[in-house]
Scaffold this active site. Sequence first.
Site, mmCIF file in Angstrom:
data_model
loop_
_atom_site.group_PDB
_atom_site.id
_atom_site.type_symbol
_atom_site.label_atom_id
_atom_site.label_comp_id
_atom_site.label_asym_id
_atom_site.label_seq_id
_atom_site.Cartn_x
_atom_site.Cartn_y
_atom_site.Cartn_z
ATOM 1 N N ALA A 145 -11.034 -6.062 14.725
ATOM 2 C CA ALA A 145 -10.416 -7.199 15.119
ATOM 3 C C ALA A 145 -9.261 -7.708 14.416
ATOM 4 O O ALA A 145 -8.591 -8.446 14.505
ATOM 5 C CB ALA A 145 -11.453 -7.899 14.522
ATOM 6 N N ASP B 93 -2.799 -7.909 -4.907
ATOM 7 C CA ASP B 93 -3.603 -7.801 -4.134
ATOM 8 C C ASP B 93 -3.085 -7.825 -3.046
ATOM 9 O O ASP B 93 -2.373 -9.635 -2.489
ATOM 10 C CB ASP B 93 -4.652 -8.062 -4.763
ATOM 11 C CG ASP B 93 -5.969 -7.956 -3.681
ATOM 12 O OD1 ASP B 93 -6.216 -7.447 -2.607
ATOM 13 O OD2 ASP B 93 -6.946 -8.432 -3.807
ATOM 14 N N ILE C 132 -4.631 9.827 11.749
ATOM 15 C CA ILE C 132 -3.742 10.708 10.485
ATOM 16 C C ILE C 132 -4.253 10.915 9.555
ATOM 17 O O ILE C 132 -5.201 10.582 8.822
ATOM 18 C CB ILE C 132 -2.259 9.390 10.255
ATOM 19 C CG1 ILE C 132 -2.320 8.766 11.126
ATOM 20 C CG2 ILE C 132 -1.553 9.789 9.363
ATOM 21 C CD1 ILE C 132 -1.505 9.307 12.500
ATOM 22 N N LYS D 77 -7.312 -5.322 12.834
ATOM 23 C CA LYS D 77 -6.115 -5.335 13.665
ATOM 24 C C LYS D 77 -5.504 -5.570 15.147
ATOM 25 O O LYS D 77 -3.622 -5.656 15.162
ATOM 26 C CB LYS D 77 -5.952 -3.247 14.054
ATOM 27 C CG LYS D 77 -6.239 -2.614 12.462
ATOM 28 C CD LYS D 77 -5.344 -2.450 11.951
ATOM 29 C CE LYS D 77 -4.998 -1.844 10.764
ATOM 30 N NZ LYS D 77 -3.594 -2.106 9.641
ATOM 31 N N GLY E 186 0.712 -0.990 -0.250
ATOM 32 C CA GLY E 186 -0.033 -0.230 0.047
ATOM 33 C C GLY E 186 0.886 1.367 0.098
ATOM 34 O O GLY E 186 0.353 2.239 0.796
ATOM 35 N N ARG F 250 -0.714 5.772 -1.876
ATOM 36 C CA ARG F 250 -1.114 6.911 -1.141
ATOM 37 C C ARG F 250 -0.784 6.908 0.494
ATOM 38 O O ARG F 250 -0.353 5.799 1.514
ATOM 39 C CB ARG F 250 -2.228 6.541 -1.107
ATOM 40 C CG ARG F 250 -3.011 6.545 -2.422
ATOM 41 C CD ARG F 250 -4.224 7.226 -2.593
ATOM 42 N NE ARG F 250 -5.533 5.412 -3.041
ATOM 43 C CZ ARG F 250 -6.052 4.796 -1.973
ATOM 44 N NH1 ARG F 250 -6.657 5.939 -1.059
ATOM 45 N NH2 ARG F 250 -6.330 3.969 -2.204
ATOM 46 N N SER G 191 -3.289 -0.095 14.216
ATOM 47 C CA SER G 191 -4.020 0.754 14.495
ATOM 48 C C SER G 191 -4.722 0.963 16.669
ATOM 49 O O SER G 191 -4.618 0.440 16.692
ATOM 50 C CB SER G 191 -5.632 1.042 13.909
ATOM 51 O OG SER G 191 -6.220 1.919 14.136
ATOM 52 N N ASN H 31 1.781 -2.236 4.886
ATOM 53 C CA ASN H 31 0.597 -1.421 5.480
ATOM 54 C C ASN H 31 -0.495 -1.260 4.454
ATOM 55 O O ASN H 31 -1.051 -0.690 5.059
ATOM 56 C CB ASN H 31 1.619 -0.210 5.239
ATOM 57 C CG ASN H 31 1.166 0.886 4.884
ATOM 58 O OD1 ASN H 31 0.550 2.214 5.656
ATOM 59 N ND2 ASN H 31 0.246 1.534 3.554
ATOM 60 N N TYR I 289 -12.343 -3.562 11.957
ATOM 61 C CA TYR I 289 -11.572 -3.537 11.773
ATOM 62 C C TYR I 289 -10.473 -3.436 12.910
ATOM 63 O O TYR I 289 -8.590 -4.191 12.883
ATOM 64 C CB TYR I 289 -11.469 -1.726 11.138
ATOM 65 C CG TYR I 289 -10.531 -1.043 10.976
ATOM 66 C CD1 TYR I 289 -9.344 -0.497 9.958
ATOM 67 C CD2 TYR I 289 -9.906 -0.044 11.913
ATOM 68 C CE1 TYR I 289 -8.958 -0.119 9.507
ATOM 69 C CE2 TYR I 289 -9.069 0.571 11.462
ATOM 70 C CZ TYR I 289 -8.124 1.219 10.966
ATOM 71 O OH TYR I 289 -6.995 1.237 9.884
HETATM 72 P P1 NAP Z 1 -5.060 5.165 2.505
HETATM 73 O O1 NAP Z 1 -4.564 6.453 1.975
HETATM 74 O O2 NAP Z 1 -6.099 4.824 2.290
HETATM 75 O O3 NAP Z 1 -4.414 4.667 1.538
HETATM 76 C C1 NAP Z 1 -4.304 3.132 1.792
HETATM 77 C C2 NAP Z 1 -3.363 2.014 0.979
HETATM 78 O O4 NAP Z 1 -3.699 0.533 0.997
HETATM 79 C C3 NAP Z 1 -2.813 2.507 -0.654
HETATM 80 O O5 NAP Z 1 -2.028 2.867 -1.361
HETATM 81 C C4 NAP Z 1 -3.901 1.025 -1.385
HETATM 82 O O6 NAP Z 1 -3.794 0.595 -2.548
HETATM 83 C C5 NAP Z 1 -3.104 0.285 -0.684
HETATM 84 N N1 NAP Z 1 -4.132 -1.047 -0.623
HETATM 85 C C6 NAP Z 1 -5.863 -1.226 -0.172
HETATM 86 N N2 NAP Z 1 -5.669 -2.211 -0.245
HETATM 87 C C7 NAP Z 1 -5.106 -2.825 -0.825
HETATM 88 C C8 NAP Z 1 -4.752 -4.688 -1.599
HETATM 89 N N3 NAP Z 1 -6.062 -5.190 -1.230
HETATM 90 N N4 NAP Z 1 -3.508 -5.064 -1.791
HETATM 91 C C9 NAP Z 1 -2.295 -4.055 -2.121
HETATM 92 N N5 NAP Z 1 -2.890 -2.674 -1.364
HETATM 93 C C10 NAP Z 1 -3.924 -2.262 -0.776
HETATM 94 O O7 NAP Z 1 -4.378 4.724 4.003
HETATM 95 P P2 NAP Z 1 -4.018 5.351 5.283
HETATM 96 O O8 NAP Z 1 -4.494 6.038 6.075
HETATM 97 O O9 NAP Z 1 -2.536 5.499 4.401
HETATM 98 O O10 NAP Z 1 -3.628 3.949 5.704
HETATM 99 C C11 NAP Z 1 -2.297 3.107 6.044
HETATM 100 C C12 NAP Z 1 -2.636 2.244 6.722
HETATM 101 O O11 NAP Z 1 -2.180 2.460 8.462
HETATM 102 C C13 NAP Z 1 -3.349 1.295 6.676
HETATM 103 O O12 NAP Z 1 -2.974 -0.134 6.984
HETATM 104 C C14 NAP Z 1 -4.457 1.611 7.997
HETATM 105 O O13 NAP Z 1 -5.085 0.743 8.377
HETATM 106 C C15 NAP Z 1 -3.943 2.351 8.846
HETATM 107 N N6 NAP Z 1 -3.945 3.138 9.920
HETATM 108 C C16 NAP Z 1 -4.469 4.590 8.964
HETATM 109 C C17 NAP Z 1 -4.616 4.755 9.869
HETATM 110 C C18 NAP Z 1 -5.218 6.938 9.457
HETATM 111 O O14 NAP Z 1 -6.119 7.687 10.431
HETATM 112 N N7 NAP Z 1 -4.978 6.930 8.314
HETATM 113 C C19 NAP Z 1 -4.855 4.700 11.416
HETATM 114 C C20 NAP Z 1 -4.177 3.942 11.963
HETATM 115 C C21 NAP Z 1 -4.013 3.628 11.223
HETATM 116 P P3 NAP Z 1 -4.400 1.935 -4.090
HETATM 117 O O15 NAP Z 1 -3.527 3.100 -4.139
HETATM 118 O O16 NAP Z 1 -3.648 1.249 -5.508
HETATM 119 O O17 NAP Z 1 -5.420 1.764 -3.576
#
Ligand code: NAP
Length: 244
Positions: free
Chosen positions: A157, A61, A188, A159, A10, A13, A142, A90, A155
Amino acid sequence: MVQRYALVTGGSRGLGRAICLKLASQGFYVIINYKSNIEAANQTLDTIINNKGKAELLQFDVSNKKEIEQAIDSWQEKHKEEYISVLVNNAGIRQDNLMIFMQDTQWSDVINTTLNGFFYTTRYLLKDMISHRCGRIVNIASLSGIKGLPGQTNYSAAKAALIGATKALAQEVAVRKITVNAVAPGFIETDMTKDIDKDSMKKMIPIGRFGKPEEVANLVNFLVSEESAYITGEVISINGGLYT
Ligand code: NAP
């Protein structure tokens, strides 16, 4: 100096992109995984290349074992003498709903992406880390996996399970000089949180703001560095004081 290779799932982004940029700035050759957003993935790649870093894209994926193995095999074909010594699990998705309304696919998609993605990707890369007696694995968990958040039974469960797996695997591979840690972000600023009402949520966060992806990337960078060699099986929160 020996070139080190880091795979960030991931990486197109959000947090993943910030982690890719940080690791590339520290000299890692970064393998940027993404699922479908090639435009965003290319932006991450271009930024690294423009800053004289080394990187390439690797689409798969994470919830699909066959895709993971084929993609990593094809990478290995092109880099016969190399191995991936850093893995940042990630990739993740949110599919929130109250338990009573939750659809089967909302449950399974979230579990498959976070938990099965961790399992399939890590298991496949672990063999090389073990044989080289060198590795760093960082799992992006998370706050939701520690505290549990309403509307996120799927989610939370996934994490929480990821945190359990982090602790178990850390003990399995510590003797091989591989560390396994989890990072547990609060709120974030990324696409994942863009639907959240920031003004009301900010009032609950002692530091008074959402975190930045770069702040999480700095922590991940420390956990994959030599300096963190004695830290394993830990879950490090990064949440602006939003304790559970
Ligand atoms: P995001 O902006 O929605 O980006 C998600 C990323 O994961 C994208 O690069 C997406 O790829 C990729 N992805 C999703 N499903 C995938 C799959 N099946 N195979 C490969 N790649 C996949 O999310 P984010 O906020 O950066 O979150 C990143 C991580 O941090 C996640 O695990 C999330 O649960 C965790 N997290 C985030 C927060 C927060 O506040 N943002 C807080 C706690 C934990 P595409 O671009 O190709 O769709």
